[in-house]
Design a protein around this motif. Structure first.
Motif, mmCIF file in Angstrom:
data_model
loop_
_atom_site.group_PDB
_atom_site.id
_atom_site.type_symbol
_atom_site.label_atom_id
_atom_site.label_comp_id
_atom_site.label_asym_id
_atom_site.label_seq_id
_atom_site.Cartn_x
_atom_site.Cartn_y
_atom_site.Cartn_z
ATOM 1 N N VAL A 94 72.346 43.124 103.389
ATOM 2 C CA VAL A 94 72.097 43.736 102.075
ATOM 3 C C VAL A 94 71.321 42.772 101.188
ATOM 4 O O VAL A 94 70.327 43.147 100.550
ATOM 5 N N THR A 126 78.996 47.422 105.011
ATOM 6 C CA THR A 126 79.763 46.268 104.548
ATOM 7 C C THR A 126 81.215 46.675 104.321
ATOM 8 O O THR A 126 82.141 45.996 104.763
ATOM 9 N N TRP A 137 73.488 49.919 104.256
ATOM 10 C CA TRP A 137 74.111 48.657 104.665
ATOM 11 C C TRP A 137 75.259 48.271 103.746
ATOM 12 O O TRP A 137 76.209 47.616 104.178
ATOM 13 N N GLU A 138 75.213 48.692 102.483
ATOM 14 C CA GLU A 138 76.373 48.475 101.608
ATOM 15 C C GLU A 138 77.576 49.240 102.148
ATOM 16 O O GLU A 138 78.701 48.729 102.140
ATOM 17 N N SER A 196 83.010 47.666 107.607
ATOM 18 C CA SER A 196 83.244 46.535 108.505
ATOM 19 C C SER A 196 84.416 45.658 108.074
ATOM 20 O O SER A 196 84.785 44.733 108.794
ATOM 21 N N GLN A 197 84.990 45.957 106.922
ATOM 22 C CA GLN A 197 86.137 45.182 106.451
ATOM 23 C C GLN A 197 87.304 45.407 107.404
ATOM 24 O O GLN A 197 87.489 46.511 107.920
ATOM 25 N N ALA A 253 76.892 42.098 107.432
ATOM 26 C CA ALA A 253 76.384 43.276 106.724
ATOM 27 C C ALA A 253 76.008 42.914 105.286
ATOM 28 O O ALA A 253 74.966 43.348 104.787
ATOM 29 N N GLN A 254 76.820 42.095 104.625
ATOM 30 C CA GLN A 254 76.504 41.695 103.253
ATOM 31 C C GLN A 254 75.247 40.830 103.210
ATOM 32 O O GLN A 254 74.424 40.954 102.312
ATOM 33 N N SER A 255 75.083 39.974 104.194
ATOM 34 C CA SER A 255 73.877 39.156 104.264
ATOM 35 C C SER A 255 72.648 40.033 104.481
ATOM 36 O O SER A 255 71.578 39.770 103.919
ATOM 37 N N SER A 261 80.480 42.505 111.561
ATOM 38 C CA SER A 261 81.108 41.672 110.548
ATOM 39 C C SER A 261 80.667 42.100 109.156
ATOM 40 O O SER A 261 79.480 42.348 108.917
ATOM 41 N N ALA A 262 81.628 42.159 108.229
ATOM 42 C CA ALA A 262 81.300 42.483 106.844
ATOM 43 C C ALA A 262 80.404 41.409 106.240
ATOM 44 O O ALA A 262 79.521 41.711 105.438
ATOM 45 N N ALA A 263 80.593 40.164 106.639
ATOM 46 C CA ALA A 263 79.769 39.070 106.125
ATOM 47 C C ALA A 263 78.316 39.218 106.579
ATOM 48 O O ALA A 263 77.388 38.998 105.795
#
Length: 99
Positions: free
Chosen positions: A50, A81, A77-78, A84-85, A46-48, A42-44
């Motif tokens: 980061v 992100t 990890w960016e 993973s979109q 991955a962003q968490s 999940s992009a969310a």
């Protein structure tokens, strides 16, 4: 969908863990997020990750090697992100593309 973490520590008014008072909580949350990423991609998430890597890398109370490792992982990890979109929907099998 949130990732359960059974490592309750001090919580602040907004419901976020008290990383200011317990830097180890950020590390525990980071490890939990990283271990769950392969199953979710999940992009969310991955962003968490980061965000947590940045918290860990900036916290002077943590060991310098750990902070440096976290800082080096941010760009990886960016990229995850972005990767993973959700992508565009594939063309239907009956759709023909003509050049």
């Amino acid at each position: 969908m949130s990732i359960p973490c059974y490592c309750r520590g001090g919580e602040e008014e907004d419901g976020l863990p008290g990383y200011e008072t317990s830097p180890d909580l950020a590390l525990v949350a980071l490890l939990t997020l990283m271990s769950s990423f392969p199953a979710r991609r999940s992009a969310a998430v991955a962003q968490s990750i980061v965000t947590h890597l940045r918290v860990v890398s900036a916290d002077e109370r943590l060991d310098g090697i750990l902070r440096g490792c976290a800082a080096q992982l941010v760009s990886n990890w960016e990229a995850l992100t972005v990767l993973s979109q959700p992508g565009p929907e594939p063309l239907a099998p009956s759709t023909r593309v003509v050049n």
